[in-house]
Design a protein around this motif. Structure first.
Motif, PDB file in Angstrom:
ATOM      1  N   LEU A  90      -3.161   2.212  27.886  1.00 22.35           N
ATOM      2  CA  LEU A  90      -4.503   1.991  27.369  1.00 22.35           C
ATOM      3  C   LEU A  90      -5.199   1.029  28.320  1.00 22.35           C
ATOM      4  O   LEU A  90      -4.672  -0.039  28.628  1.00 22.35           O
ATOM      5  CB  LEU A  90      -4.432   1.401  25.957  1.00 22.35           C
ATOM      6  N   ARG A  91      -6.378   1.423  28.810  1.00 21.83           N
ATOM      7  CA  ARG A  91      -7.079   0.644  29.829  1.00 21.83           C
ATOM      8  C   ARG A  91      -8.515   0.403  29.388  1.00 21.83           C
ATOM      9  O   ARG A  91      -9.185   1.299  28.893  1.00 21.83           O
ATOM     10  CB  ARG A  91      -7.060   1.383  31.153  1.00 21.83           C
ATOM     11  N   ASP A  92      -8.987  -0.828  29.584  1.00 30.39           N
ATOM     12  CA  ASP A  92     -10.379  -1.182  29.326  1.00 30.39           C
ATOM     13  C   ASP A  92     -11.157  -0.962  30.622  1.00 30.39           C
ATOM     14  O   ASP A  92     -10.986  -1.704  31.588  1.00 30.39           O
ATOM     15  CB  ASP A  92     -10.483  -2.632  28.872  1.00 30.39           C
ATOM     16  N   LEU A  93     -11.991   0.055  30.643  1.00 28.17           N
ATOM     17  CA  LEU A  93     -12.728   0.386  31.860  1.00 28.17           C
ATOM     18  C   LEU A  93     -13.838  -0.619  32.166  1.00 28.17           C
ATOM     19  O   LEU A  93     -14.198  -0.808  33.324  1.00 28.17           O
ATOM     20  CB  LEU A  93     -13.311   1.796  31.749  1.00 28.17           C
ATOM     21  N   ASN A  94     -14.377  -1.270  31.146  1.00 23.51           N
ATOM     22  CA  ASN A  94     -15.433  -2.254  31.378  1.00 23.51           C
ATOM     23  C   ASN A  94     -14.920  -3.484  32.123  1.00 23.51           C
ATOM     24  O   ASN A  94     -15.566  -3.978  33.040  1.00 23.51           O
ATOM     25  CB  ASN A  94     -16.080  -2.688  30.060  1.00 23.51           C
ATOM     26  N   SER A  95     -13.746  -3.982  31.715  1.00 24.69           N
ATOM     27  CA  SER A  95     -13.193  -5.168  32.369  1.00 24.69           C
ATOM     28  C   SER A  95     -12.165  -4.825  33.440  1.00 24.69           C
ATOM     29  O   SER A  95     -11.615  -5.718  34.080  1.00 24.69           O
ATOM     30  CB  SER A  95     -12.566  -6.098  31.331  1.00 24.69           C
ATOM     31  N   ASN A  96     -11.862  -3.526  33.598  1.00 28.30           N
ATOM     32  CA  ASN A  96     -10.917  -3.053  34.614  1.00 28.30           C
ATOM     33  C   ASN A  96      -9.532  -3.691  34.455  1.00 28.30           C
ATOM     34  O   ASN A  96      -8.924  -4.139  35.424  1.00 28.30           O
ATOM     35  CB  ASN A  96     -11.479  -3.299  36.020  1.00 28.30           C
ATOM     36  N   THR A  97      -9.038  -3.733  33.191  1.00 24.06           N
ATOM     37  CA  THR A  97      -7.717  -4.306  32.918  1.00 24.06           C
ATOM     38  C   THR A  97      -6.898  -3.354  32.052  1.00 24.06           C
ATOM     39  O   THR A  97      -7.438  -2.579  31.267  1.00 24.06           O
ATOM     40  CB  THR A  97      -7.821  -5.654  32.178  1.00 24.06           C
ATOM     41  N   ASN A  98      -5.583  -3.429  32.198  1.00 20.19           N
ATOM     42  CA  ASN A  98      -4.671  -2.675  31.341  1.00 20.19           C
ATOM     43  C   ASN A  98      -4.475  -3.447  30.044  1.00 20.19           C
ATOM     44  O   ASN A  98      -4.215  -4.645  30.060  1.00 20.19           O
ATOM     45  CB  ASN A  98      -3.319  -2.481  32.018  1.00 20.19           C
ATOM     46  N   LEU A  99      -4.561  -2.746  28.912  1.00 22.69           N
ATOM     47  CA  LEU A  99      -4.350  -3.378  27.618  1.00 22.69           C
ATOM     48  C   LEU A  99      -2.921  -3.182  27.121  1.00 22.69           C
ATOM     49  O   LEU A  99      -2.347  -4.085  26.524  1.00 22.69           O
ATOM     50  CB  LEU A  99      -5.342  -2.830  26.592  1.00 22.69           C
ATOM     51  N   SER A 100      -2.344  -2.011  27.362  1.00 21.09           N
ATOM     52  CA  SER A 100      -0.962  -1.771  26.954  1.00 21.09           C
ATOM     53  C   SER A 100      -0.363  -0.608  27.734  1.00 21.09           C
ATOM     54  O   SER A 100      -1.082   0.266  28.210  1.00 21.09           O
ATOM     55  CB  SER A 100      -0.875  -1.490  25.450  1.00 21.09           C
ATOM     56  N   GLN A 101       0.965  -0.623  27.829  1.00 28.71           N
ATOM     57  CA  GLN A 101       1.720   0.449  28.456  1.00 28.71           C
ATOM     58  C   GLN A 101       2.927   0.738  27.568  1.00 28.71           C
ATOM     59  O   GLN A 101       3.507  -0.178  26.983  1.00 28.71           O
ATOM     60  CB  GLN A 101       2.233   0.075  29.850  1.00 28.71           C
ATOM     61  N   THR A 102       3.308   2.018  27.490  1.00 25.96           N
ATOM     62  CA  THR A 102       4.475   2.417  26.715  1.00 25.96           C
ATOM     63  C   THR A 102       5.296   3.436  27.495  1.00 25.96           C
ATOM     64  O   THR A 102       4.755   4.193  28.297  1.00 25.96           O
ATOM     65  CB  THR A 102       4.077   3.047  25.364  1.00 25.96           C
ATOM     66  N   ALA A 103       6.592   3.420  27.245  1.00 32.05           N
ATOM     67  CA  ALA A 103       7.509   4.412  27.813  1.00 32.05           C
ATOM     68  C   ALA A 103       8.609   4.658  26.785  1.00 32.05           C
ATOM     69  O   ALA A 103       9.042   3.728  26.107  1.00 32.05           O
ATOM     70  CB  ALA A 103       8.111   3.915  29.113  1.00 32.05           C
ATOM     71  N   ALA A 104       9.038   5.911  26.654  1.00 31.55           N
ATOM     72  CA  ALA A 104      10.072   6.238  25.675  1.00 31.55           C
ATOM     73  C   ALA A 104      10.942   7.382  26.174  1.00 31.55           C
ATOM     74  O   ALA A 104      10.486   8.253  26.912  1.00 31.55           O
ATOM     75  CB  ALA A 104       9.445   6.615  24.342  1.00 31.55           C
ATOM     76  N   LEU A 105      12.183   7.365  25.740  1.00 29.98           N
ATOM     77  CA  LEU A 105      13.140   8.430  25.997  1.00 29.98           C
ATOM     78  C   LEU A 105      13.614   8.917  24.628  1.00 29.98           C
ATOM     79  O   LEU A 105      14.062   8.123  23.801  1.00 29.98           O
ATOM     80  CB  LEU A 105      14.315   7.925  26.829  1.00 29.98           C
ATOM     81  N   THR A 106      13.503  10.229  24.390  1.00 31.84           N
ATOM     82  CA  THR A 106      13.777  10.789  23.068  1.00 31.84           C
ATOM     83  C   THR A 106      14.800  11.908  23.148  1.00 31.84           C
ATOM     84  O   THR A 106      14.733  12.752  24.040  1.00 31.84           O
ATOM     85  CB  THR A 106      12.473  11.356  22.456  1.00 31.84           C
ATOM     86  N   TYR A 107      15.724  11.909  22.185  1.00 34.23           N
ATOM     87  CA  TYR A 107      16.667  13.006  21.989  1.00 34.23           C
ATOM     88  C   TYR A 107      16.389  13.599  20.610  1.00 34.23           C
ATOM     89  O   TYR A 107      16.290  12.868  19.621  1.00 34.23           O
ATOM     90  CB  TYR A 107      18.116  12.515  22.053  1.00 34.23           C
ATOM     91  N   GLN A 108      16.260  14.915  20.534  1.00 31.32           N
ATOM     92  CA  GLN A 108      16.021  15.559  19.244  1.00 31.32           C
ATOM     93  C   GLN A 108      16.737  16.897  19.190  1.00 31.32           C
ATOM     94  O   GLN A 108      16.596  17.726  20.085  1.00 31.32           O
ATOM     95  CB  GLN A 108      14.527  15.767  19.017  1.00 31.32           C
ATOM     96  N   ASP A 109      17.527  17.084  18.131  1.00 34.38           N
ATOM     97  CA  ASP A 109      18.132  18.390  17.888  1.00 34.38           C
ATOM     98  C   ASP A 109      17.689  18.866  16.508  1.00 34.38           C
ATOM     99  O   ASP A 109      16.734  18.343  15.951  1.00 34.38           O
ATOM    100  CB  ASP A 109      19.660  18.346  18.052  1.00 34.38           C
ATOM    101  N   ASN A 110      18.378  19.836  15.930  1.00 33.28           N
ATOM    102  CA  ASN A 110      17.960  20.400  14.643  1.00 33.28           C
ATOM    103  C   ASN A 110      18.058  19.417  13.485  1.00 33.28           C
ATOM    104  O   ASN A 110      17.333  19.552  12.503  1.00 33.28           O
ATOM    105  CB  ASN A 110      18.787  21.638  14.315  1.00 33.28           C
ATOM    106  N   CYS A 111      18.936  18.429  13.580  1.00 31.60           N
ATOM    107  CA  CYS A 111      19.184  17.525  12.457  1.00 31.60           C
ATOM    108  C   CYS A 111      18.759  16.081  12.710  1.00 31.60           C
ATOM    109  O   CYS A 111      18.450  15.363  11.772  1.00 31.60           O
ATOM    110  CB  CYS A 111      20.668  17.525  12.107  1.00 31.60           C
TER     111      CYS A 111
END
Length: 70
Positions: free
Chosen positions: A11-32
């Motif tokens: 998430l970036r604020d274009l008016n102030s040219n700064t990053n507000l937040s960053q996220t990264a995730a690794l997910t495993y999903q099967d049928n259950c």
């Protein structure tokens, strides 16, 4: 494989040219089950609290719902 995925976001604020937040995730999903490990950095400041980092772990069962921790 079909059961693993990675996600990234920001998430970036274009008016102030700064990053507000960053996220990264690794997910495993099967049928259950669903298992996710994530990282979040928030660069905003609220009064005396500055930027912070955090890890998330989420586990879910298709028939019971989800449980998580930050």
């Amino acid at each position: 494989t079909k059961k693993w995925r990675a996600s990234f976001g920001g998430l970036r604020d274009l008016n102030s040219n700064t990053n507000l937040s960053q996220t990264a995730a690794l997910t495993y999903q099967d049928n259950c089950t669903f298992f996710e490990v994530g990282y979040r950095r928030q660069d905003t400041q609220d009064r005396r609290l500055g930027p912070n980092d955090g890890f998330e772990i989420r586990i879910g069962l298709s028939t019971l719902g989800m449980v998580g921790s930050q």
